[in-house]
Write an enzyme that holds these catalytic residues in place. Structure first.
Site, PDB file in Angstrom:
ATOM      1  N   ASP A  63     -24.175 -32.842  24.334  1.00 59.39           N
ATOM      2  CA  ASP A  63     -24.442 -33.643  25.215  1.00 59.39           C
ATOM      3  C   ASP A  63     -25.409 -35.749  25.016  1.00 59.39           C
ATOM      4  OD1 ASP A  63     -27.417 -33.066  24.457  1.00 59.39           O
ATOM      5  OD2 ASP A  63     -27.685 -32.805  26.577  1.00 59.39           O
ATOM      6  N   SER A  64     -25.117 -35.376  23.659  1.00 58.16           N
ATOM      7  CA  SER A  64     -25.405 -36.652  23.116  1.00 58.16           C
ATOM      8  C   SER A  64     -24.173 -37.531  23.326  1.00 58.16           C
ATOM      9  CB  SER A  64     -25.671 -37.049  21.386  1.00 58.16           C
ATOM     10  OG  SER A  64     -24.683 -36.241  21.182  1.00 58.16           O
TER      11      SER A  64
ATOM     12  N   ASP B 107     -22.401 -28.282  24.770  1.00 57.15           N
ATOM     13  CA  ASP B 107     -23.861 -28.250  24.467  1.00 57.15           C
ATOM     14  C   ASP B 107     -23.723 -27.986  26.089  1.00 57.15           C
ATOM     15  OD1 ASP B 107     -26.322 -28.856  23.237  1.00 57.15           O
ATOM     16  OD2 ASP B 107     -25.735 -30.548  22.864  1.00 57.15           O
TER      17      ASP B 107
ATOM     18  N   LYS C 136     -24.453 -23.920  23.138  1.00 57.19           N
ATOM     19  CA  LYS C 136     -25.571 -24.619  22.522  1.00 57.19           C
ATOM     20  C   LYS C 136     -26.867 -24.828  24.065  1.00 57.19           C
ATOM     21  CE  LYS C 136     -26.821 -28.135  20.870  1.00 57.19           C
ATOM     22  NZ  LYS C 136     -28.072 -28.700  21.518  1.00 57.19           N
TER      23      LYS C 136
ATOM     24  N   GLU D 179     -30.625 -25.726  24.342  1.00 54.62           N
ATOM     25  CA  GLU D 179     -32.178 -26.439  23.629  1.00 54.62           C
ATOM     26  C   GLU D 179     -33.736 -25.527  24.125  1.00 54.62           C
ATOM     27  OE1 GLU D 179     -30.763 -31.619  23.844  1.00 54.62           O
ATOM     28  OE2 GLU D 179     -33.154 -30.469  24.873  1.00 54.62           O
TER      29      GLU D 179
ATOM     30  N   GLU E 100     -33.941 -29.432  14.534  1.00 58.42           N
ATOM     31  CA  GLU E 100     -33.759 -30.239  14.765  1.00 58.42           C
ATOM     32  C   GLU E 100     -35.141 -31.832  14.624  1.00 58.42           C
ATOM     33  OE1 GLU E 100     -32.174 -34.935  17.724  1.00 58.42           O
ATOM     34  OE2 GLU E 100     -31.829 -32.706  18.488  1.00 58.42           O
TER      35      GLU E 100
END
Length: 276
Positions: free
Chosen positions: A44-45, A83, A112, A114, A181
C-alpha cells in the site's frame, strides 16, 4: 524457477533465505520476476510512491486491486502478496471479504496485514478460510501517527515487548512469516531466532531470514525521501529525466522525428486523394 508455496516459505530460515521486492505494476513486477526475486509485495506504499498521497492511509481496496492485477500479469510465476489497506481488515468479516477479493479477482497468493496482538482474530479467521497471511510488526505505516511517526520501533522496553508479543501471537495465529520494519538489529535477531516461521526485514538489519525493499527506492526512481535503510543500486530516475529532456530538446529543435522514425507512402496515392 518454480513459484514458491507456503510450505516452501515456512522452511526458509536463515539470513538471505528470502528476497522480496515491493512492486506495483506490470513492468516493475516483470523486471522483479526476471531478476529472480522470491516474493513480490504489492504494497500500500503505492499510495505515496505511485499515487502521490502523503501516506498510505488514503489507499482504497479498488486502487490496490487495480495494481495487484497488473503486477500479477507481469509476474505470473512469482509468489505475489497483496497488502491489506487501512480499514480493509477492521473486522474478521471485512478482512475475509477483502482478502478473498485479492485472491479471487487479483490473483494474489497471500495477503499482508499490519499489527500484532490486536489483529490476531483477523489472522485466525483468514487462515481458517485458507488464505495465507504475512504478518507485519515494528513500524506499521498505516498507524505511524500513533507510534510517534516514521521512526525506529522497539528501542525501549515497552515497545520492544509489544513487538515480541505481537510476533509470537501472529505465529500462533497461523501466519507463514512476519515482516519486521524499522526494528533494532539485536531485537530483530532475537525475534528471528525465536520464531519458527521466517522474518523479512526492512530496516531491521542483516539478521532476518529475508529482506524487502521498494522497487522505486532501490533503483532510484522515488526521491521524495530516502530512509536510512534504503540502498540505491541504480539512479534510474536521473537516467529517465535525461531521456525525457533529450526528447523534448530534439522535438523543439526539429531533430525528432526524423526519416528513420517516420512512414512514407507512394506519391501517386496521395495525388489520387487530393486530385492533383
Amino acid at each position: 524457477m518454480a513459484k514458491l508455496t507456503v510450505l516452501d516459505l515456512k522452511a526458509k530460515k536463515g539470513p538471505g533465505s528470502l528476497v522480496m521486492v515491493t512492486a506495483y505494476d506490470y513492468p516493475t513486477a516483470r523486471i522483479a520476476q526476471e531478476a529472480g526475486v522470491d516474493l513480490i509485495l504489492v504494497g500500500d506504499s503505492l499510495g505515496m510512491v505511485v499515487l502521490g498521497y502523503d501516506s498510505t492511509v488514503p489507499v482504497t481496496m479498488e486502487e490496490m486491486l487495480h495494481h495487484v492485477k497488473a503486477a500479477r500479469r507481469g509476474a505470473p510465476e512469482t509468489f505475489l502478496i497483496a497488502d491489506m489497506p487501512f480499514l480493509s481488515f477492521a473486522t474478521p468479516e471485512a478482512a475475509l471479504e477483502n482478502a478473498g477479493r485479492f485472491l479471487k479477482e487479483g490473483g494474489a497468493d497471500a495477503v499482508k496485514l499490519e499489527g500484532g496482538l490486536e489483529v490476531v482474530p483477523v489472522v485466525e479467521a483468514l487462515v481458517r478460510a485458507g488464505i495465507p497471511v504475512l504478518g507485519h510488526v515494528g513500524l506499521t505505516p498505516q498507524t505511524a501517527s500513533s507510534l510517534g511517526g516514521y521512526r525506529v520501533q522497539g528501542k525501549d522496553a515497552e515497545s520492544a515487548r509489544r513487538i515480541v508479543e505481537g510476533a509470537r501471537a501472529l505465529e500462533a495465529a497461523g501466519v507463514w512469516g512476519v515482516v519486521l520494519e524499522m526494528v533494532p538489529t539485536p531485537l530483530a535477531r532475537r525475534v528471528t531466532e525465536e520464531l519458527t516461521v521466517p522474518t523479512i526485514g526492512i530496516g531491521a538489519g542483516p539478521v532476518t531470514d529475508g529482506q524487502v525493499l521498494v522497487f522505486h527506492d532501490l533503483v532510484g526512481i522515488f526521491d521524495r525521501f530516502k530512509p536510512k535503510f534504503v540502498k540505491r543500486y541504480a539512479e534510474a530516475g536521473a537516467l529517465m529525466r535525461e531521456a525525457v529532456a533529450a526528447y523534448a530538446r530534439e522535438v523543439r529543435e526539429g531533430v525528432f522525428p526524423d526519416e528513420a522514425h517516420s512512414f512514407g507512402m507512394r506519391e501517386e496515392i496521395l495525388k489520387k486523394v487530393y486530385g492533383d
